[in-house]
Design an enzyme around this catalytic site. Structure first.
Site, PDB file in Angstrom:
ATOM      1  N   CYS A   1       0.627   4.034   2.667  1.00  0.00           N
ATOM      2  CA  CYS A   1       1.051   3.575   3.992  1.00  0.00           C
ATOM      3  C   CYS A   1       2.457   4.072   4.318  1.00  0.00           C
ATOM      4  O   CYS A   1       2.770   4.365   5.472  1.00  0.00           O
ATOM      5  CB  CYS A   1       1.018   2.046   4.080  1.00  0.00           C
ATOM      6  SG  CYS A   1      -0.633   1.363   3.834  1.00  0.00           S
TER       7      CYS A   1
ATOM      8  N   CYS B   1       0.838  -1.190   0.000  1.00  0.00           N
ATOM      9  CA  CYS B   1       0.000   0.000   0.000  1.00  0.00           C
ATOM     10  C   CYS B   1       0.879   1.247   0.000  1.00  0.00           C
ATOM     11  O   CYS B   1       1.553   1.551   0.972  1.00  0.00           O
ATOM     12  CB  CYS B   1      -0.913  -0.072   1.224  1.00  0.00           C
ATOM     13  SG  CYS B   1      -1.441   1.499   1.908  1.00  0.00           S
TER      14      CYS B   1
END
Lengths: 468, 71, 149
Positions: free
Chosen positions: C46, C43
């Protein structure tokens, strides 16, 4: 599955134990120390996610394209992509093309020597001729200097010594305008010595279903101008070297694209695409001719070229295409399989099927063999020659791009992460093309020659991508 | 070929009906470089260029969708 | 102590759950505001959320506030590489490869953060991480910190 459950349980036990011992900070490193749970340590670079935000990447690549005995092209390119932390993206790509070699001029092979006049210039002016190839000659007839080239008996007529340069720039921008809605804008500019293109495009991309479904709607408008040095010849006018009837002519292309991408499962991504195109304006090739052959039966001259007439294609063209593609992962392998159906109102129908398999090698490399098969039917007005015994049709062209043929492409792509930030890639493809259906037959003494003008090609590309 | 259009439509509908729900945290495979629709845009644009110069057909893939679905 | 561990392990094996009820896990955090963050190595955003979360730990007193992260990678090597790459000090990580925590907290996006108040109730949810919204995230935290237990 069995193994995963056990792993989870053991981790939970460690977690619980830590809590019971009153340690609130359960660090990843603590669980790391129990390294026996690692099944594999090394992950292939292509199994990792590419950075998607706050990234700047630069690509430098060069393509080499070669048709045996025909066109050769070298195409270096540079591309830059920048995505900021909110996902707004900017792209720029510059391509430079040099083309050299020979290309079929549309005339049919003949049993006798053929002479093609490119331009006729008033006496006194200087004309440079390309003599090295042995195909271009300059001589004086009736006080005019004529630039022409010859084709030997039985050979497919090719226009030699042609050299062209093309510069092309493409700019793109995309950003989120709402939480699940994105817009993308772009422009393309291309310049050749005798052709220029200006285009703009815009699309809206909507994410639905928790980003499992992506719908896109795009429009693109393109304006092209053809401006050959010797002018644009009138339809079916004779190839006698005289200046063309028009200085330049335009062609406009409008396309609409509707796309849907659907996450089918954890390992499977599906894409469906519909494209509509409308082309309006001058669509003939200003350099291409069609042989007007003597076609009255039983004469000594049957099959001989009487004239060379410049081709004529319709001013309108409507096309539709539907594309369906799948990307399916099996472990670290990815199978890409897609098909496309195309049809237009020039009478051309085509089907394409393509498949490739991404194969990870060690930690930082992948190889991807690919295969593609293609078939197209001929345009309604496609012909290898015009029979002199008949009335001229409304439209006619002998361009092999409009002929019916089958093509097979076999290729190999590869990529390698030299470092985490530097990727090197290469691709080599061989394109084999052959006539589909009934072979074209020329009349009279030319009947023994195959007028099919398509040819095989080999393409190779090598590039580097640096991500900051 | 009137049946071809129906065949393609049926194929598309059948494919769409086969989808399962993938949770936002289950997109690890889709996020991979190897599963990206734009794994190498240079290869794709090169192919487009070659095929456009030799064939009459035009039109192809989209590049939006798939991936990690983040943010 | 050992007996308790034994008993709980036995219960776990019998009930086939990888991780026990998250609310029980978070029980030890009662009395503090908890920023529970769901992330994975694949991700992109993130990567940007971790420095932000570290700044939160620096800013707010440990007696009042805690950050707990939940990793949803299926391959641990990827999570390890991510943590090594972002560097800095480490935040607590709960490994949840089966996604049971994600399921229980109904994670809608990646990354996803849930703000739990001092009484243990879920009060705010943030879908995704946007640097332009960090002041909003801080406002939510401060609102919960101001509340009494």
């Amino acid at each position: 599955m069995q193994l995963k459950d056990n792993k989870g349980m053991m981790e939970a036990v460690v977690l619980l134990t830590a809590n019971l011992l009153n340690s609130t900070a359960v660090l990843a490193q603590d669980i790391n120390s129990a390294k026996i749970y690692d099944v594999e340590d090394d992950v292939n670079f292509y199994d990792e996610a590419a950075p998607s935000e706050d990234v700047l990447s630069v690509d430098v690549a060069v393509v080499n394209y070669e048709e045996k005995g025909r066109v050769k092209a070298v195409e270096p390119m540079v591309a830059v992509k920048y995505v900021n932390s909110e996902g707004t993206a900017f792209t720029a790509k510059y391509t430079y093309d040099t083309l050299t070699g020979a290309t079929p001029n549309g005339a049919a092979p003949s049993a006798r020597l053929q002479n093609f006049i490119v331009s006729s210039v008033p006496a006194g002016s200087t004309v440079t001729s390309t003599s090295a190839s042995g195909r271009t000659i300059t001589r004086t007839i009736n006080g005019n200097d004529i630039v022409a080239y010859e084709t030997q008996p039985g050979e497919l007529p090719l226009a030699y010594g042609f050299k062209d340069e093309r510069h092309s720039l493409d700019l793109g921008f995309s950003t989120d305008i709402l939480e699940n809605t994105r817009i993308a804008l772009g422009t393309t500019i291309s310049r050749e010595t005798d052709y220029s293109t200006n285009g703009v495009r815009a699309s809206v991309i909507q994410s639905l279903n928790n980003e499992l479904t992506t719908l896109s709607l795009g429009v693109s408008l393109e304006s092209n101008t053809s401006k050959p040095e010797n002018g644009i010849p009138a339809a079916f006018s004779r190839m006698d070297g005289s200046q063309g009837a028009f200085e330049s002519l335009d062609k406009d292309v409008t396309s609409v694209n509707v796309g849907l991408t659907q996450v089918m499962s954890r390992d499977w991504l599906l894409s469906v695409n519909y494209n509509y195109g409308n082309v309006s304006g001058y669509q003939s090739d200003p350099y291409r001719i069609v042989s007007l052959l003597h076609s009255w039966e039983g004469f000594e001259w049957t099959g001989y070229p009487m004239e060379y007439l410049f081709e004529n294609r319709p001013e309108e063209r409507v096309r539709h295409s539907v594309y369906l593609g799948n990307k399916i992962a099996f472990d670290s392998y990815v199978l890409d399989i897609s098909g496309r159906y195309y049809t237009d109102d020039w009478g051309i129908d085509s089907q394409t099927l393509e498949a490739s398999l991404h194969i990870p090698v060690w930690k930082s490399i992948y190889i991807e063999p690919l295969a593609r098969i293609y078939h197209q039917s001929a345009a309604d007005f496609f012909t290898y020659y015009l029979p002199a015994s008949e009335e001229l049709p409304e439209y006619a062209s002998a361009d092999s791009r409009l002929d019916s043929f089958d093509a097979v492409t076999l290729g190999l792509r590869t990529g390698m992460a030299v470092t985490d930030q530097l990727e090197a890639y290469m691709m080599a493809e061989y394109y084999h093309q052959q006539k589909s259906g009934e072979k074209g037959v020329l009349p009279g003494i030319s009947a023994s020659y195959d007028p099919y003008a398509g040819t095989d090609a080999a393409v190779a590309m090598i590039g580097l991508r640096y991500t900051f | 070929m009137p049946y071809l259009k129906w065949f393609i439509a049926t194929l598309i509908v059948a494919q769409l009906m086969a989808c399962t729900t993938v949770k936002p945290w289950e997109r690890d495979v889709l996020a991979r470089r190897s599963m990206s629709l734009e794994k190498n845009p240079m290869f794709l644009s090169m192919d487009d260029h070659v095929y456009f110069s030799k064939e009459a057909a035009a039109g192809g893939r989209t590049f939006d969708g798939g991936g990690c679905g983040c943010n | 102590m050992l007996l308790r561990t034994f008993f709980l392990t036995f219960v776990l094996i019998m009930t086939h759950t990888a991780v026990a009820d998250p609310s029980a896990e978070l029980a030890s955090y009662k009395g503090r505001v908890v920023y529970l963050d769901f992330w994975a190595s694949w991700c992109g955003p993130c990567k940007l959320s971790f420095p932000f979360m570290q700044s939160l730990v620096d800013e707010y007193p440990a007696s009042e506030f805690a950050v707990v992260t939940v990793n949803l990678d299926r391959r641990k090597a990827l999570a390890d590489k991510f943590l090594k790459d972002i560097g800095g000090r480490s935040l607590p990580v709960i490994m949840d490869p089966q996604g049971e925590w994600a399921e229980k907290f109904a994670v809608q996006d990646m990354p996803y953060s849930v703000l739990i108040d001092k009484r243990g109730n879920v009060r705010f949810e943030h879908a995704g991480f946007h640097e332009s919204e960090t002041s909003k995230y801080r406002a939510h935290i401060e609102q919960l910190l101001a509340e009494k237990e």
